[in-house]
Design an enzyme around this catalytic site. Structure first.
Site, PDB file in Angstrom:
ATOM      1  N   ASN A 228     -49.885 -19.889   3.278  1.00 19.02           N
ATOM      2  CA  ASN A 228     -50.326 -20.509   4.543  1.00 19.02           C
ATOM      3  C   ASN A 228     -50.878 -21.955   4.379  1.00 19.02           C
ATOM      4  OD1 ASN A 228     -50.898 -19.926   7.320  1.00 19.02           O
ATOM      5  ND2 ASN A 228     -53.331 -19.857   6.777  1.00 19.02           N
TER       6      ASN A 228
ATOM      7  N   ASP B 178     -53.460 -24.530  17.384  1.00 17.22           N
ATOM      8  CA  ASP B 178     -54.345 -25.091  18.427  1.00 17.22           C
ATOM      9  C   ASP B 178     -53.683 -26.683  18.723  1.00 17.22           C
ATOM     10  OD1 ASP B 178     -55.658 -26.305  16.276  1.00 17.22           O
ATOM     11  OD2 ASP B 178     -57.317 -24.559  16.380  1.00 17.22           O
TER      12      ASP B 178
ATOM     13  N   GLU C  94     -54.200 -23.105   1.867  1.00 15.22           N
ATOM     14  CA  GLU C  94     -54.388 -24.480   1.625  1.00 15.22           C
ATOM     15  C   GLU C  94     -54.358 -25.030   0.121  1.00 15.22           C
ATOM     16  OE1 GLU C  94     -58.031 -24.845   3.886  1.00 15.22           O
ATOM     17  OE2 GLU C  94     -56.754 -24.220   5.755  1.00 15.22           O
TER      18      GLU C  94
ATOM     19  N   GLU D  42     -51.910 -20.484  13.205  1.00 16.04           N
ATOM     20  CA  GLU D  42     -53.339 -20.913  13.713  1.00 16.04           C
ATOM     21  C   GLU D  42     -53.183 -22.119  14.669  1.00 16.04           C
ATOM     22  OE1 GLU D  42     -55.979 -21.990  10.558  1.00 16.04           O
ATOM     23  OE2 GLU D  42     -55.342 -20.513   9.143  1.00 16.04           O
TER      24      GLU D  42
ATOM     25  N   HIS E 191     -52.242 -26.933  13.316  1.00 13.55           N
ATOM     26  CA  HIS E 191     -53.536 -27.514  13.862  1.00 13.55           C
ATOM     27  C   HIS E 191     -52.996 -28.837  14.432  1.00 13.55           C
ATOM     28  CE1 HIS E 191     -55.970 -24.161  13.072  1.00 13.55           C
ATOM     29  NE2 HIS E 191     -55.961 -24.035  11.779  1.00 13.55           N
TER      30      HIS E 191
END
Ligand code: G3I
Length: 303
Positions: free
Chosen positions: A169, A237, A127, A235, A206
């Site tokens: 990432n 979702d 990030e 990750e 996400h």
């Protein structure tokens, strides 16, 4: 195949999840996770605050609990994460300049040495890019040590464990038309052209109302892969849990040979960092398979 991991393995891919060490005593949780997934990411236990709570004093107890559970159950492990502006221990938050730079290097060496030869891929840097339209770096104490902090982290990581794939990432780099995606793309292209060691890009993925899935996701995956790196969906979702969107994500990965695997960020909706009301994962709070689960499994099985 009848589980996510086995279905993904048909094309040489994996299907993983985040695991929280505090839930390894919950048999409903471990039953599902043990059965369905073949890759594990520690949700918090290998982060900087967990692994180096005091400067120079490493603590791998929680990280090892997750690691050992994974390996004892036949799963591989992704390492998350070595250099990040968030979840820094208090002592690191106080540092700056060359002292912080050296602390980052020492941290990477300490954690990677402990897990040397045991990790499939490390999220070396997490990030580091800014949200919004700048396409540039996020301001942070690490960024203020100099723009080369990311490549120093990757060079340090390569030397520490040559067997691990080294990933950058981030979130909100899924939509190809977004400036943040282009910023990271340009960094990876630059690293490849200059020989900075990088093996993979992690698309956190996400998805929610402000950053929804877009059909250009496949273009994003293809574009990164064309630079000569693997792409991992790290990750995943989806707020609301749309089965159609889950299937689209899986099919987009399957369409690109260098998209090597997918991990969801938790097992049941009740395990999600978003809370159960978001309905963002593949199992409900009672451990029942949701429509999204069936859509993912069918996609992995080729139909
Ligand atoms: O461990 C403490 C516990 O001692 C305390 O009682 C409790 C009270 O709030 O907090 C516990 O720590 C929490 C930790 O999760 C473990 O549950 C932290 O407050 C909380 O901030 C932390 O949240 C994590 C978050 O990263 C922090 O940045 C989430 O679990 C985790 O899912 C989330 O994961 C991130 C990825 O690492 C990077 N990408 C985004 C993703 C979602 O935010």
């Amino acid at each position: 195949e009848s589980t996510l991991g086995a279905a993904a393995q048909q094309s040489g891919r994996y299907f993983g999840t985040a695991i929280a060490s505090g839930k390894l005593g919950d048999s409903a949780y471990t039953t599902i996770a043990g059965r369905e997934f073949d890759m594990v990411t520690a949700e918090n236990e290998m982060k900087i605050d967990a692994t180096e709570p005091n400067r120079g004093q490493f603590n791998f107890s929680a990280g090892d609990r997750v690691y050992n559970w994974a390996v004892q159950n036949g799963k591989r492990v992704r390492g998350h994460t070595l250099a990040w502006h968030n979840q820094q221990p208090g002592w690191m938050q106080q540092l700056s300049g060359s002292t912080l730079r050296q602390a980052m290097i020492n941290h990477i060496n300490g954690v990677m040495n402990h897990y040397k030869g045991k990790i499939y891929a490390w999220d070396v840097v997490n990030e580091a890019y800014a949200d919004g339209n700048s396409g540039g770096r996020r301001d942070s104490n690490l960024q203020r040590t100099g723009n080369d902090w990311i490549e120093v982290a990757f060079r340090t990581a390569r030397a520490a464990d040559p067997a691990a794939k080294l990933c950058y990432n981030d979130y909100n780099i899924d939509n190809w038309s977004w400036a943040k995606t282009q910023g990271v793309y340009n960094m990876v292209r630059d690293f490849k052209s200059r020989g900075v060691p990088i093996d993979c890009v992690g698309l956190q993925s996400h998805f929610n109302g402000n950053s929804p899935y877009n059909s250009n996701y496949r273009t994003t995956i293809q574009s990164f892969a064309a630079l000569g790196v693997d792409v991992q969906i790290t990750e995943l979702d989806i707020q609301g849990g749309s089965a159609t969107t889950y299937a689209n994500v899986v099919n987009d990965c399957l369409a690109v040979p260098r998209c090597t695997g997918i991990s969801v960020w938790g097992v049941r909706d009740t395990d999600s960092w978003l809370g159960s009301g978001a309905s963002a994962l593949l199992f409900d709070g009672n451990g029942n398979k949701k429509a999204a689960y069936t859509a993912v499994l069918n996609a992995l099985n080729g139909g």
